[in-house]
Design a protein around this motif. Structure first.
Motif, PDB file in Angstrom:
ATOM      1  N   VAL A  55       4.017  14.393   0.418  1.00 58.19           N
ATOM      2  CA  VAL A  55       4.797  13.193   0.735  1.00 58.19           C
ATOM      3  C   VAL A  55       4.349  12.090  -0.218  1.00 58.19           C
ATOM      4  O   VAL A  55       3.159  11.782  -0.312  1.00 58.19           O
ATOM      5  CB  VAL A  55       4.589  12.741   2.184  1.00 58.19           C
ATOM      6  N   VAL A  56       5.313  11.517  -0.929  1.00 57.95           N
ATOM      7  CA  VAL A  56       5.046  10.372  -1.808  1.00 57.95           C
ATOM      8  C   VAL A  56       5.693   9.161  -1.154  1.00 57.95           C
ATOM      9  O   VAL A  56       6.914   9.110  -1.017  1.00 57.95           O
ATOM     10  CB  VAL A  56       5.624  10.603  -3.217  1.00 57.95           C
ATOM     11  N   LEU A  57       4.882   8.200  -0.722  1.00 58.71           N
ATOM     12  CA  LEU A  57       5.461   7.098   0.025  1.00 58.71           C
ATOM     13  C   LEU A  57       4.936   5.741  -0.405  1.00 58.71           C
ATOM     14  O   LEU A  57       3.778   5.593  -0.787  1.00 58.71           O
ATOM     15  CB  LEU A  57       5.263   7.287   1.534  1.00 58.71           C
ATOM     16  N   ASP A  58       5.831   4.778  -0.312  1.00 58.03           N
ATOM     17  CA  ASP A  58       5.511   3.389  -0.599  1.00 58.03           C
ATOM     18  C   ASP A  58       4.651   2.838   0.528  1.00 58.03           C
ATOM     19  O   ASP A  58       4.773   3.252   1.681  1.00 58.03           O
ATOM     20  CB  ASP A  58       6.816   2.603  -0.734  1.00 58.03           C
ATOM     21  N   ILE A  59       3.791   1.875   0.203  1.00 62.59           N
ATOM     22  CA  ILE A  59       2.938   1.268   1.223  1.00 62.59           C
ATOM     23  C   ILE A  59       3.726   0.298   2.100  1.00 62.59           C
ATOM     24  O   ILE A  59       3.520   0.224   3.306  1.00 62.59           O
ATOM     25  CB  ILE A  59       1.734   0.549   0.572  1.00 62.59           C
ATOM     26  N   ASN A  60       4.652  -0.453   1.502  1.00 63.77           N
ATOM     27  CA  ASN A  60       5.395  -1.476   2.244  1.00 63.77           C
ATOM     28  C   ASN A  60       6.797  -0.988   2.565  1.00 63.77           C
ATOM     29  O   ASN A  60       7.662  -0.935   1.691  1.00 63.77           O
ATOM     30  CB  ASN A  60       5.483  -2.772   1.425  1.00 63.77           C
ATOM     31  N   MET A  61       6.987  -0.612   3.839  1.00 64.63           N
ATOM     32  CA  MET A  61       8.306  -0.168   4.298  1.00 64.63           C
ATOM     33  C   MET A  61       8.583  -0.758   5.668  1.00 64.63           C
ATOM     34  O   MET A  61       7.649  -1.018   6.438  1.00 64.63           O
ATOM     35  CB  MET A  61       8.366   1.365   4.374  1.00 64.63           C
ATOM     36  N   GLU A 151      -0.884 -22.272   4.081  1.00 68.07           N
ATOM     37  CA  GLU A 151      -0.119 -21.039   3.968  1.00 68.07           C
ATOM     38  C   GLU A 151      -0.766 -19.906   4.763  1.00 68.07           C
ATOM     39  O   GLU A 151      -0.085 -19.137   5.443  1.00 68.07           O
ATOM     40  CB  GLU A 151       0.022 -20.652   2.494  1.00 68.07           C
ATOM     41  N   LEU A 152      -2.090 -19.820   4.698  1.00 75.03           N
ATOM     42  CA  LEU A 152      -2.797 -18.800   5.485  1.00 75.03           C
ATOM     43  C   LEU A 152      -2.621 -19.058   6.983  1.00 75.03           C
ATOM     44  O   LEU A 152      -2.479 -18.121   7.770  1.00 75.03           O
ATOM     45  CB  LEU A 152      -4.281 -18.798   5.122  1.00 75.03           C
ATOM     46  N   GLU A 153      -2.604 -20.323   7.358  1.00 80.37           N
ATOM     47  CA  GLU A 153      -2.403 -20.679   8.762  1.00 80.37           C
ATOM     48  C   GLU A 153      -1.012 -20.244   9.223  1.00 80.37           C
ATOM     49  O   GLU A 153      -0.851 -19.691  10.323  1.00 80.37           O
ATOM     50  CB  GLU A 153      -2.565 -22.194   8.933  1.00 80.37           C
ATOM     51  N   ILE A 154      -0.024 -20.441   8.379  1.00 74.80           N
ATOM     52  CA  ILE A 154       1.342 -20.057   8.723  1.00 74.80           C
ATOM     53  C   ILE A 154       1.465 -18.537   8.811  1.00 74.80           C
ATOM     54  O   ILE A 154       2.107 -18.004   9.729  1.00 74.80           O
ATOM     55  CB  ILE A 154       2.335 -20.635   7.692  1.00 74.80           C
ATOM     56  N   ILE A 155       0.842 -17.812   7.894  1.00 74.24           N
ATOM     57  CA  ILE A 155       0.885 -16.352   7.958  1.00 74.24           C
ATOM     58  C   ILE A 155       0.242 -15.858   9.246  1.00 74.24           C
ATOM     59  O   ILE A 155       0.731 -14.915   9.880  1.00 74.24           O
ATOM     60  CB  ILE A 155       0.177 -15.729   6.737  1.00 74.24           C
ATOM     61  N   ALA A 197       4.238  -9.783   3.889  1.00 77.41           N
ATOM     62  CA  ALA A 197       3.189 -10.786   3.649  1.00 77.41           C
ATOM     63  C   ALA A 197       2.098 -10.685   4.707  1.00 77.41           C
ATOM     64  O   ALA A 197       0.907 -10.740   4.397  1.00 77.41           O
ATOM     65  CB  ALA A 197       3.795 -12.185   3.641  1.00 77.41           C
ATOM     66  N   VAL A 198       2.505 -10.525   5.951  1.00 80.38           N
ATOM     67  CA  VAL A 198       1.535 -10.390   7.045  1.00 80.38           C
ATOM     68  C   VAL A 198       0.706  -9.133   6.855  1.00 80.38           C
ATOM     69  O   VAL A 198      -0.529  -9.144   6.988  1.00 80.38           O
ATOM     70  CB  VAL A 198       2.256 -10.367   8.416  1.00 80.38           C
ATOM     71  N   GLN A 199       1.362  -8.036   6.533  1.00 74.97           N
ATOM     72  CA  GLN A 199       0.662  -6.776   6.335  1.00 74.97           C
ATOM     73  C   GLN A 199      -0.346  -6.892   5.196  1.00 74.97           C
ATOM     74  O   GLN A 199      -1.487  -6.419   5.299  1.00 74.97           O
ATOM     75  CB  GLN A 199       1.653  -5.668   6.015  1.00 74.97           C
ATOM     76  N   CYS A 201      -1.882  -9.587   4.077  1.00 75.30           N
ATOM     77  CA  CYS A 201      -3.003 -10.447   4.455  1.00 75.30           C
ATOM     78  C   CYS A 201      -3.905  -9.775   5.483  1.00 75.30           C
ATOM     79  O   CYS A 201      -5.135  -9.945   5.442  1.00 75.30           O
ATOM     80  CB  CYS A 201      -2.481 -11.781   4.982  1.00 75.30           C
ATOM     81  N   LEU A 202      -3.320  -9.013   6.396  1.00 76.04           N
ATOM     82  CA  LEU A 202      -4.142  -8.273   7.358  1.00 76.04           C
ATOM     83  C   LEU A 202      -4.951  -7.202   6.649  1.00 76.04           C
ATOM     84  O   LEU A 202      -6.151  -7.021   6.933  1.00 76.04           O
ATOM     85  CB  LEU A 202      -3.246  -7.649   8.438  1.00 76.04           C
ATOM     86  N   SER A 203      -4.329  -6.483   5.726  1.00 79.81           N
ATOM     87  CA  SER A 203      -5.011  -5.412   5.013  1.00 79.81           C
ATOM     88  C   SER A 203      -6.187  -5.922   4.201  1.00 79.81           C
ATOM     89  O   SER A 203      -7.185  -5.229   4.010  1.00 79.81           O
ATOM     90  CB  SER A 203      -4.039  -4.670   4.095  1.00 79.81           C
ATOM     91  N   ASN A 204      -6.062  -7.156   3.727  1.00 79.63           N
ATOM     92  CA  ASN A 204      -7.118  -7.736   2.882  1.00 79.63           C
ATOM     93  C   ASN A 204      -7.993  -8.736   3.621  1.00 79.63           C
ATOM     94  O   ASN A 204      -8.756  -9.476   3.000  1.00 79.63           O
ATOM     95  CB  ASN A 204      -6.469  -8.393   1.665  1.00 79.63           C
ATOM     96  N   GLN A 205      -7.845  -8.758   4.956  1.00 81.80           N
ATOM     97  CA  GLN A 205      -8.690  -9.593   5.810  1.00 81.80           C
ATOM     98  C   GLN A 205      -8.639 -11.055   5.401  1.00 81.80           C
ATOM     99  O   GLN A 205      -9.643 -11.768   5.430  1.00 81.80           O
ATOM    100  CB  GLN A 205     -10.135  -9.085   5.789  1.00 81.80           C
ATOM    101  N   LEU A 206      -7.440 -11.519   5.019  1.00 82.93           N
ATOM    102  CA  LEU A 206      -7.246 -12.925   4.686  1.00 82.93           C
ATOM    103  C   LEU A 206      -6.948 -13.747   5.922  1.00 82.93           C
ATOM    104  O   LEU A 206      -7.093 -14.966   5.919  1.00 82.93           O
ATOM    105  CB  LEU A 206      -6.103 -13.069   3.680  1.00 82.93           C
ATOM    106  N   ILE A 207      -6.514 -13.059   6.994  1.00 80.26           N
ATOM    107  CA  ILE A 207      -6.250 -13.760   8.257  1.00 80.26           C
ATOM    108  C   ILE A 207      -6.907 -12.987   9.389  1.00 80.26           C
ATOM    109  O   ILE A 207      -7.258 -11.819   9.250  1.00 80.26           O
ATOM    110  CB  ILE A 207      -4.743 -13.913   8.522  1.00 80.26           C
TER     111      ILE A 207
END
Length: 207
Positions: A55-61, A151-155, A197-199, A201-207
Motif C-alpha cells: 500500500v502506497v499512501l499519502d499522509i494527509n487524507m 496562530e498556534l493558539e488558534i490551531i 494543519a491540526v494534524q 501541529c499535533l504530529s510535531n507537538q507544536l500544540i
C-alpha cells in the motif's frame, strides 16, 4: 517475473494518476486499485486480502489519515507492506512511523525511480528510509514554519473542534481576523485545510 500488486491512496486525483503512471511503467508492478482515504484502503484490503502486496499512501487524507490507516493495517495485516508519501521532511514524523513498523517513507517530490526502488526493497523484506538523514529536526521545523503564538493558539482551539466564530468570541477577535490567521496558517504549513494543519501541529507537538 514478479507481479507486485499495489494499492494507491491519495485524495488528490492528479497526484495519484501521476504515481500510478510511474509505477505501471515497471514490468514487475501492477496497480490494482486507487482510493482517496484511509477508510477506503482498509475496506479494499478487507474485501481483497490477498490481492495487495504494497500500500502506497499519502499522509494527509480526509476521513482517515495515513498514520491511522497504517496503524490499523499493521494490526490486521502484519505481512502487508506499507510505504508512506509525505510532503513534510520532519524527523519527528519519521520516528513515529518507524515505531508503527511502516516499511518505507518517501518525500512526494522524489523521483519515480526512487519510488520504484522503495517498492522493490520493501518487497525484499527491507526498509526504505534513504532520505531521512536530510530531514529537519524538531527545532528546525518550528523555526522553518514561523507560526506565531496567536496562530498556534488558534490551531489548538481548532483541534478542540471550535469554529471560527467560537474562536473569535473566545479570543475577543473579529471573525475576519480569525479567518485571516487561518489562511496564513495554511500558507505557512503548505496544507490545504485546517484538518491537515491540526494534524501537522499535533504530529510535531507544536500544540
Amino acid at each position: 517475473m514478479r507481479d507486485i500488486k499495489i494499492l494507491l491512496a491519495d485524495d488528490h486525483a492528479i497526484v495519484m494518476e501521476g504515481i500510478k503512471e510511474v509505477l505501471s511503467a515497471d514490468e514487475e508492478i501492477s496497480v490494482v486499485g486507487t482510493v482517496a482515504n484511509g477508510e477506503e484502503v482498509i475496506r479494499f484490503i478487507r474485501r481483497n486480502p490477498n490481492s495487495v502486496d504494497v500500500v502506497v499512501l499519502d499522509i494527509n487524507m480526509p476521513v482517515m489519515d495515513g498514520i491511522s490507516c497504517s496503524r490499523q493495517l499493521k494490526k490486521e495485516f502484519p505481512e502487508l507492506k506499507i510505504i508512506i508519501l509525505t510532503m513534510y521532511a520532519q524527523k519527528s514524523f519519521v520516528e513515529e512511523i518507524v515505531k508503527l513498523g511502516i516499511d518505507g517513507c518517501l518525500l512526494k517530490n522524489n523521483t519515480g525511480k526512487e519510488l520504484i526502488d522503495a517498492v522493490l526493497r520493501v518487497m525484499s523484506g527491507k526498509q526504505y528510509y534513504d532520505r531521512i538523514g536530510t530531514f529537519n529536526s524538531d527545532e528546525e521545523e518550528v523555526t522553518q514554519y514561523k507560526l506565531s503564538e496567536r496562530e498556534l493558539e488558534i490551531i489548538k482551539l481548532l483541534s478542540e473542534g471550535m469554529t471560527s466564530g467560537e474562536i473569535a468570541e473566545k479570543l475577543f477577535l473579529s471573525g475576519h481576523t480569525v479567518k485571516t490567521h487561518r489562511k496564513n496558517i495554511l500558507r505557512k504549513l503548505n496544507v490545504s485545510n485546517s484538518s491537515q494543519a491540526v494534524q501537522f501541529c499535533l504530529s510535531n507537538q507544536l500544540i
